[in-house]
Design an enzyme around this catalytic site. Structure first.
Site, PDB file in Angstrom:
ATOM      1  N   GLY A  66      46.171 -24.923  10.294  1.00  0.00           N
ATOM      2  CA  GLY A  66      46.090 -25.930  11.281  1.00  0.00           C
ATOM      3  C   GLY A  66      45.301 -27.157  11.081  1.00  0.00           C
TER       4      GLY A  66
ATOM      5  N   ALA B  40      45.781 -30.139  10.092  1.00  0.00           N
ATOM      6  CA  ALA B  40      46.359 -31.583  10.367  1.00  0.00           C
ATOM      7  C   ALA B  40      45.742 -31.876  11.793  1.00  0.00           C
ATOM      8  CB  ALA B  40      47.749 -31.847  10.065  1.00  0.00           C
TER       9      ALA B  40
ATOM     10  N   ASP C 286      49.338 -26.628   7.332  1.00  0.00           N
ATOM     11  CA  ASP C 286      49.838 -26.791   8.636  1.00  0.00           C
ATOM     12  C   ASP C 286      51.294 -27.025   8.458  1.00  0.00           C
ATOM     13  OD1 ASP C 286      49.689 -27.768  11.298  1.00  0.00           O
ATOM     14  OD2 ASP C 286      47.844 -28.696  10.988  1.00  0.00           O
TER      15      ASP C 286
ATOM     16  N   ASP D 104      30.215 -22.117  22.274  1.00  0.00           N
ATOM     17  CA  ASP D 104      29.355 -21.873  23.304  1.00  0.00           C
ATOM     18  C   ASP D 104      27.881 -22.089  23.234  1.00  0.00           C
ATOM     19  OD1 ASP D 104      31.806 -21.256  24.763  1.00  0.00           O
ATOM     20  OD2 ASP D 104      31.679 -19.414  23.993  1.00  0.00           O
TER      21      ASP D 104
ATOM     22  N   HIS E   5      34.789 -15.685  25.391  1.00  0.00           N
ATOM     23  CA  HIS E   5      34.719 -17.181  25.250  1.00  0.00           C
ATOM     24  C   HIS E   5      35.633 -17.854  26.111  1.00  0.00           C
ATOM     25  CE1 HIS E   5      34.455 -20.598  22.660  1.00  0.00           C
ATOM     26  NE2 HIS E   5      35.646 -20.786  22.224  1.00  0.00           N
TER      27      HIS E   5
END
Length: 371
Positions: free
Chosen positions: A48, A50, A75, A192, A219
């Protein structure tokens, strides 16, 4: 008390930090700083690369990977363009681009570390279930390929909803026959902590790097439990009830705050990239040294947490998860214990959604095979 100075953005700032500051979560200013023991190169891939998180995260990783490392950028669109752009930067790292399913297997081969921010971002009005419907299949397919090509690699999973995608990743590895993957798959919850540190420090006029808020649970939303009582002890401060309520609410809803502020143009990308970069840098310390780091992350926790997947300060060595940091009573306040109990049904439901997705996949395959 320890006087602790961190160079970088504020080069001349010195903070006074309680001795226990590094008790549950380690920080390292760089990777391989020991002059007599430089870290060995690592093979990393960002899946991922890009996207809105993938690009800034790849940029940050290139700045601190040990010299001679390989950074693969995968990607389904524009991976070669991002790789070409990064290959013009004077970092001592080899950058390679991999595009589409036809190059996924090659991107996954012989990795030490896989980072997965792939998937669609949240948009206004989108629920975590909406996200899940798209991202679950992406995580399943990537982790199936990784399990086959790099079964021992560390996996830093960013793709939301993390409460559900980490169980999917774990089961994807198990389906391929990798039985111990649970100790090497880490749901990245560092954002977080980064947010909590920022909000607490500005509320109490502290330097952000002098604050380290541990997070328990999950999360998303109410499953995020910031242990403000621990911060009170470590930093010798006291929150009013109003401050505590405001901080908890903002920490839990910070993702929505950014989505709404971007008004349909994206979600938390820059802050997520920075937070994930902090976590990944420390994973490399664990991989390439004899140190055992301690980082809050969301992992398979069949015996050491109140849910089968849980975020908590986790000890990580070169072979993966080695244990968890236990907060001794009465470190956690009664209010925080009640918050944990209250959110557990939601967290367990999130976990079950991921597990049922994989069970449904198995059933569909069985039906297809039988036909």
């Amino acid at each position: 008390m320890l006087a602790w100075t961190r160079s970088g953005v504020f080069p001349a700032v010195s903070c006074v930090v309680p001795t226990a500051f590094k008790g549950f979560r380690g920080f390292y200013q760089g990777v391989g700083l020991e002059k007599d023991k430089p870290f060995q190169p690592v093979k990393c891939a960002v899946f991922g690369a890009a996207g809105g998180i993938g690009q800034p995260l790849s940029l940050l990783m290139g700045m601190y990977l040990p010299p001679g490392s390989t950074l693969r950028l995968y990607d389904v669109v524009n991976a070669h363009g991002v790789a070409a752009d990064m290959s013009h930067i004077d970092d001592p790292v080899t950058v390679e681009g991999y595009l589409g399913k036809g190059q996924l297997e090659d991107a996954c081969k012989d990795l030490d570390l896989a980072v997965i921010p792939a998937g669609v971002p949240r948009k206004p009005g989108m629920t975590r279930q909406d996200l899940f419907n798209v991202n679950a299949g992406i995580v399943r397919d990537l982790c199936t390929a990784l399990a086959k090509q790099s079964p021992k690699a560390f996996v830093a999973l960013i793709t939301n909803p993390v409460n559900s995608t980490v169980p999917i990743a774990h089961k994807a590895y198990e389906r391929v026959g990798v039985s111990d993957a649970g100790k090497r798959i880490f749901g990245v919850t560092t954002l977080d902590i980064v947010r909590a540190n920022r909000f607490v420090s500005f509320t109490k006029n502290l330097h952000p790097w002098a604050v380290d808020v541990p997070i328990l649970g999950g999360h998303s939303g109410a499953t995020i439990i910031p242990l403000l009582s621990v911060v009170e002890k470590l930093n010798e401060i006291k929150f009013t009830e109003e401050e505590r309520e405001t901080l908890v609410k903002r920490i839990q809803n910070a993702g929505t705050e950014v989505v709404e502020a971007k008004a349909g143009t994206g979600s938390a990308t820059l802050s997520m990239a920075r937070a994930a970069s902090n976590f990944i840098r420390n994973l490399i310390v664990a991989l390439r040294s004899d140190r055992v780091i301690c980082e809050c992350c969301y992992t398979h926790s069949p015996t050491d947490a109140p849910a089968s997947y849980f975020s908590q300060p986790t000890y990580i060595g070169k072979n993966g998860k080695e244990g968890v940091f236990k907060f001794e009573d009465p470190t956690i306040s009664l209010l925080e214990e009640q918050m944990i109990e209250k959110m557990l049904p939601e967290l367990n439901e999130n976990i079950q959604v991921g597990l049922e997705f994989m069970q449904g996949q198995e059933q569909r395959e069985c039906v297809s095979f039988g036909a």
